[in-house]
Design a protein around this motif. Structure first.
Motif, PDB file in Angstrom:
ATOM      1  N   UNK A   4      -5.474   0.566   4.867  1.00 36.43           N
ATOM      2  CA  UNK A   4      -5.867   1.853   4.296  1.00 36.43           C
ATOM      3  C   UNK A   4      -4.659   2.759   4.042  1.00 36.43           C
ATOM      4  N   UNK A   5      -3.460   2.205   4.167  1.00 40.20           N
ATOM      5  CA  UNK A   5      -2.250   2.938   3.784  1.00 40.20           C
ATOM      6  C   UNK A   5      -1.832   2.505   2.384  1.00 40.20           C
ATOM      7  N   UNK A   6      -1.698   3.499   1.499  1.00 37.50           N
ATOM      8  CA  UNK A   6      -1.316   3.230   0.116  1.00 37.50           C
ATOM      9  C   UNK A   6      -0.027   3.975  -0.180  1.00 37.50           C
ATOM     10  N   UNK A 207       8.252  -3.221   8.209  1.00 38.09           N
ATOM     11  CA  UNK A 207       8.815  -4.418   8.826  1.00 38.09           C
ATOM     12  C   UNK A 207       8.483  -4.520  10.312  1.00 38.09           C
ATOM     13  N   UNK A 208       7.896  -3.457  10.857  1.00 43.17           N
ATOM     14  CA  UNK A 208       7.530  -3.465  12.268  1.00 43.17           C
ATOM     15  C   UNK A 208       8.640  -3.056  13.210  1.00 43.17           C
ATOM     16  N   UNK A 209       9.720  -2.495  12.656  1.00 41.14           N
ATOM     17  CA  UNK A 209      10.845  -2.086  13.506  1.00 41.14           C
ATOM     18  C   UNK A 209      11.040  -0.571  13.489  1.00 41.14           C
ATOM     19  N   UNK A 210      10.057   0.142  12.934  1.00 39.55           N
ATOM     20  CA  UNK A 210      10.186   1.596  12.827  1.00 39.55           C
ATOM     21  C   UNK A 210       9.112   2.369  13.573  1.00 39.55           C
ATOM     22  N   UNK A 211       8.492   1.739  14.567  1.00 36.28           N
ATOM     23  CA  UNK A 211       7.387   2.400  15.254  1.00 36.28           C
ATOM     24  C   UNK A 211       7.838   3.536  16.167  1.00 36.28           C
ATOM     25  N   UNK A 217       2.996   6.739  13.605  1.00 40.15           N
ATOM     26  CA  UNK A 217       1.653   6.872  14.194  1.00 40.15           C
ATOM     27  C   UNK A 217       0.622   7.161  13.113  1.00 40.15           C
ATOM     28  N   UNK A 218       1.038   7.870  12.078  1.00 37.63           N
ATOM     29  CA  UNK A 218       0.128   8.193  10.973  1.00 37.63           C
ATOM     30  C   UNK A 218      -0.070   6.966  10.095  1.00 37.63           C
ATOM     31  N   UNK A 219       1.024   6.357   9.720  1.00 44.03           N
ATOM     32  CA  UNK A 219       0.981   5.223   8.792  1.00 44.03           C
ATOM     33  C   UNK A 219       0.242   4.033   9.396  1.00 44.03           C
ATOM     34  N   UNK A 220       0.367   3.843  10.694  1.00 40.31           N
ATOM     35  CA  UNK A 220      -0.279   2.711  11.360  1.00 40.31           C
ATOM     36  C   UNK A 220      -1.685   3.033  11.860  1.00 40.31           C
ATOM     37  N   UNK A 225      -4.793   7.038   4.118  1.00 40.36           N
ATOM     38  CA  UNK A 225      -3.498   7.695   3.940  1.00 40.36           C
ATOM     39  C   UNK A 225      -2.805   7.195   2.669  1.00 40.36           C
ATOM     40  N   UNK A 226      -2.322   8.137   1.881  1.00 38.02           N
ATOM     41  CA  UNK A 226      -1.532   7.816   0.689  1.00 38.02           C
ATOM     42  C   UNK A 226      -0.170   8.490   0.814  1.00 38.02           C
ATOM     43  N   UNK A 227       0.884   7.729   0.599  1.00 35.24           N
ATOM     44  CA  UNK A 227       2.233   8.290   0.592  1.00 35.24           C
ATOM     45  C   UNK A 227       2.770   8.259  -0.832  1.00 35.24           C
ATOM     46  N   UNK A 228       3.180   9.427  -1.310  1.00 30.93           N
ATOM     47  CA  UNK A 228       3.843   9.522  -2.604  1.00 30.93           C
ATOM     48  C   UNK A 228       5.310   9.784  -2.337  1.00 30.93           C
ATOM     49  N   UNK A 229       6.157   8.880  -2.817  1.00 25.81           N
ATOM     50  CA  UNK A 229       7.578   8.928  -2.505  1.00 25.81           C
ATOM     51  C   UNK A 229       8.402   9.010  -3.781  1.00 25.81           C
TER      52      UNK A 229
END
Length: 232
Positions: A4-6, A207-211, A217-220, A225-229
């Motif tokens: 559900x993260x876009x 990549x699983x190395x940024x927790x 906590x939000x992204x996982x 959740x939508x991130x516009x970058x």
């Protein structure tokens, strides 16, 4: 990253206009389904041009209740005030209710307590007895912080209070911020971020190395959740 993260990656020159259009469409959909809509806005410089675009759209602004995600420990009249800056470019131009975290007549601790009471009185509670924001706008700092939940600060571990004073030693300051319990109870989250540093943080989380980054906590989470970058 959860399903559900876009994520939408754009050139920086397209970032403001695309984000404003995306927000408009989100708010329009919300206003077609309910008439008491609660939104929490983040401060900083990134959202200001987007909100300036957004105010030009025709929406049923009277349906919207705007709150703050976090705030600096300054007067609303200060040029550093998140609420003050958002009010200048957006809030004073739309017919909506809005609520500052800071009241100059109270201490920062009292402001946090009062804001939590305000949120609970204005926003419907879910089955877990926590308020459900219809939408929360977040950002990402170069250190991976979001809201005023900075790395290695006590606020990261708050599990009961919805609004707290969070001491940020690395900035020699104190902030008021929403906490994870209420942020992660939102119906929808939109993250607005610009720059290569934010892109690298998102890659590390993927990549699983940024927790260790607070934004992870939000992204996982299970929140929509939508991130516009925006990057060059």
């Amino acid at each position: 990253m959860k399903n559900n993260f876009k994520q939408k990656i754009l050139k920086e020159k397209e970032f403001d206009s695309f984000s404003a259009e995306f927000l408009h469409n989100t708010l329009k959909t919300l206003s077609e389904n309910k008439k008491n809509i609660s939104i929490a806005l983040s401060g900083g410089s990134t959202p200001l041009p987007i909100l300036s675009f957004l105010k030009e759209y025709k929406l049923n602004w009277k349906y919207f209740n705007f709150f703050m995600v976090d705030e600096r420990n300054v007067s609303i009249s200060s040029s550093s005030s998140n609420f003050g800056n958002i009010e200048k470019v957006f809030l004073r131009n739309v017919n909506s209710s809005s609520h500052s975290m800071i009241n100059d007549n109270y201490s920062i601790e009292e402001c946090a307590i009062n804001y939590e009471k305000l949120i609970c009185s204005k926003i419907s509670l879910g089955e877990n007895n926590l308020p459900i924001f219809d939408l929360i706008l977040l950002g990402i700092g170069d250190d991976g912080h979001t809201a005023s939940l900075f790395p290695e600060t006590k606020g990261l571990n708050e599990s009961k209070k919805l609004v707290i004073k969070n001491s940020v030693p690395q900035l020699s300051t104190e902030r008021i911020t929403l906490t994870y319990p209420v942020i992660l109870n939102a119906s929808k989250i939109i993250i607005l971020a610009k720059g290569a540093a934010k892109y690298e943080i998102l890659k590390e989380i993927e990549m699983g190395i940024g927790n260790h980054y607070p934004i992870a906590r939000i992204i996982n989470s299970n929140v929509d959740t939508t991130c516009i970058l925006g990057i060059n």
